[in-house]
Write a protein that holds these residues in place. Structure first.
Motif, PDB file in Angstrom:
ATOM      1  N   LYS A   1      19.834  -3.265   4.245  1.00 41.30           N
ATOM      2  CA  LYS A   1      21.071  -3.926   4.664  1.00 41.30           C
ATOM      3  C   LYS A   1      22.327  -3.268   4.100  1.00 41.30           C
ATOM      4  O   LYS A   1      23.434  -3.742   4.346  1.00 41.30           O
ATOM      5  N   CYS A   2      22.169  -2.193   3.347  1.00 43.84           N
ATOM      6  CA  CYS A   2      23.333  -1.491   2.790  1.00 43.84           C
ATOM      7  C   CYS A   2      24.139  -0.847   3.924  1.00 43.84           C
ATOM      8  O   CYS A   2      23.576  -0.334   4.886  1.00 43.84           O
ATOM      9  N   SER A   3      25.458  -0.889   3.771  1.00 48.74           N
ATOM     10  CA  SER A   3      26.312  -0.261   4.780  1.00 48.74           C
ATOM     11  C   SER A   3      27.321   0.689   4.156  1.00 48.74           C
ATOM     12  O   SER A   3      28.001   1.414   4.858  1.00 48.74           O
ATOM     13  N   GLY A   4      27.430   0.699   2.861  1.00 53.32           N
ATOM     14  CA  GLY A   4      28.368   1.576   2.167  1.00 53.32           C
ATOM     15  C   GLY A   4      27.625   2.541   1.259  1.00 53.32           C
ATOM     16  O   GLY A   4      26.476   2.888   1.491  1.00 53.32           O
ATOM     17  N   HIS A   5      28.297   2.937   0.185  1.00 55.83           N
ATOM     18  CA  HIS A   5      27.737   3.876  -0.774  1.00 55.83           C
ATOM     19  C   HIS A   5      26.552   3.246  -1.503  1.00 55.83           C
ATOM     20  O   HIS A   5      26.601   2.090  -1.917  1.00 55.83           O
ATOM     21  N   VAL A   6      25.484   4.019  -1.664  1.00 58.30           N
ATOM     22  CA  VAL A   6      24.287   3.601  -2.375  1.00 58.30           C
ATOM     23  C   VAL A   6      24.015   4.631  -3.462  1.00 58.30           C
ATOM     24  O   VAL A   6      23.951   5.832  -3.174  1.00 58.30           O
TER      25      VAL A   6
ATOM     26  N   CYS B   1      17.036  -0.325   0.541  1.00 55.57           N
ATOM     27  CA  CYS B   1      18.193  -1.195   0.781  1.00 55.57           C
ATOM     28  C   CYS B   1      18.526  -1.142   2.272  1.00 55.57           C
ATOM     29  O   CYS B   1      19.478  -0.484   2.687  1.00 55.57           O
TER      30      CYS B   1
ATOM     31  N   LYS C   1      24.008   0.814  -7.606  1.00 58.86           N
ATOM     32  CA  LYS C   1      25.273   0.450  -6.962  1.00 58.86           C
ATOM     33  C   LYS C   1      25.013   0.384  -5.467  1.00 58.86           C
ATOM     34  O   LYS C   1      24.679   1.387  -4.851  1.00 58.86           O
ATOM     35  N   ALA C   2      25.142  -0.808  -4.898  1.00 58.43           N
ATOM     36  CA  ALA C   2      24.893  -1.007  -3.477  1.00 58.43           C
ATOM     37  C   ALA C   2      25.659  -2.254  -3.040  1.00 58.43           C
ATOM     38  O   ALA C   2      25.961  -3.123  -3.859  1.00 58.43           O
ATOM     39  N   ASN C   3      25.977  -2.359  -1.762  1.00 54.44           N
ATOM     40  CA  ASN C   3      26.746  -3.491  -1.288  1.00 54.44           C
ATOM     41  C   ASN C   3      25.867  -4.530  -0.578  1.00 54.44           C
ATOM     42  O   ASN C   3      26.356  -5.331   0.207  1.00 54.44           O
ATOM     43  N   ALA C   4      24.583  -4.528  -0.870  1.00 55.28           N
ATOM     44  CA  ALA C   4      23.666  -5.522  -0.321  1.00 55.28           C
ATOM     45  C   ALA C   4      22.545  -5.754  -1.344  1.00 55.28           C
ATOM     46  O   ALA C   4      22.372  -4.968  -2.269  1.00 55.28           O
TER      47      ALA C   4
ATOM     48  N   SER D   1      24.722   6.944   1.708  1.00 62.16           N
ATOM     49  CA  SER D   1      25.503   5.845   2.276  1.00 62.16           C
ATOM     50  C   SER D   1      24.726   5.234   3.429  1.00 62.16           C
ATOM     51  O   SER D   1      23.930   5.914   4.082  1.00 62.16           O
TER      52      SER D   1
END
Length: 61
Positions: free
Chosen positions: A16-21, A14, A57-60, A34
């Motif tokens: 492009k993730c910038s938060g919790h992964v 991921c 759970k990821a923000n991208a 993260s």
């Protein structure tokens, strides 16, 4: 039909993730980090606890 017991691995990427992964199965949390993440984790290494599904759970994408 029983789920086959096979030692394996999961690669999750991921960039492009910038938060919790988080990546987990019904039995164990295999990624908990993260920010951008790329890695490989073993699964099905505990007898009687075979992975049947993954929750990501990821923000991208």
């Amino acid at each position: 039909m029983a789920w086959p017991m096979r030692l394996g691995f999961v690669t999750f990427d991921c960039p492009k993730c910038s938060g919790h992964v988080a990546v987990d199965t019904e039995n164990e949390l295999i990624v908990n980090d993260s920010g951008p993440y790329k890695g490989t984790q073993w699964i099905n290494d505990m007898p009687g606890y075979q992975a049947k599904a993954f929750t990501i759970k990821a923000n991208a994408a």
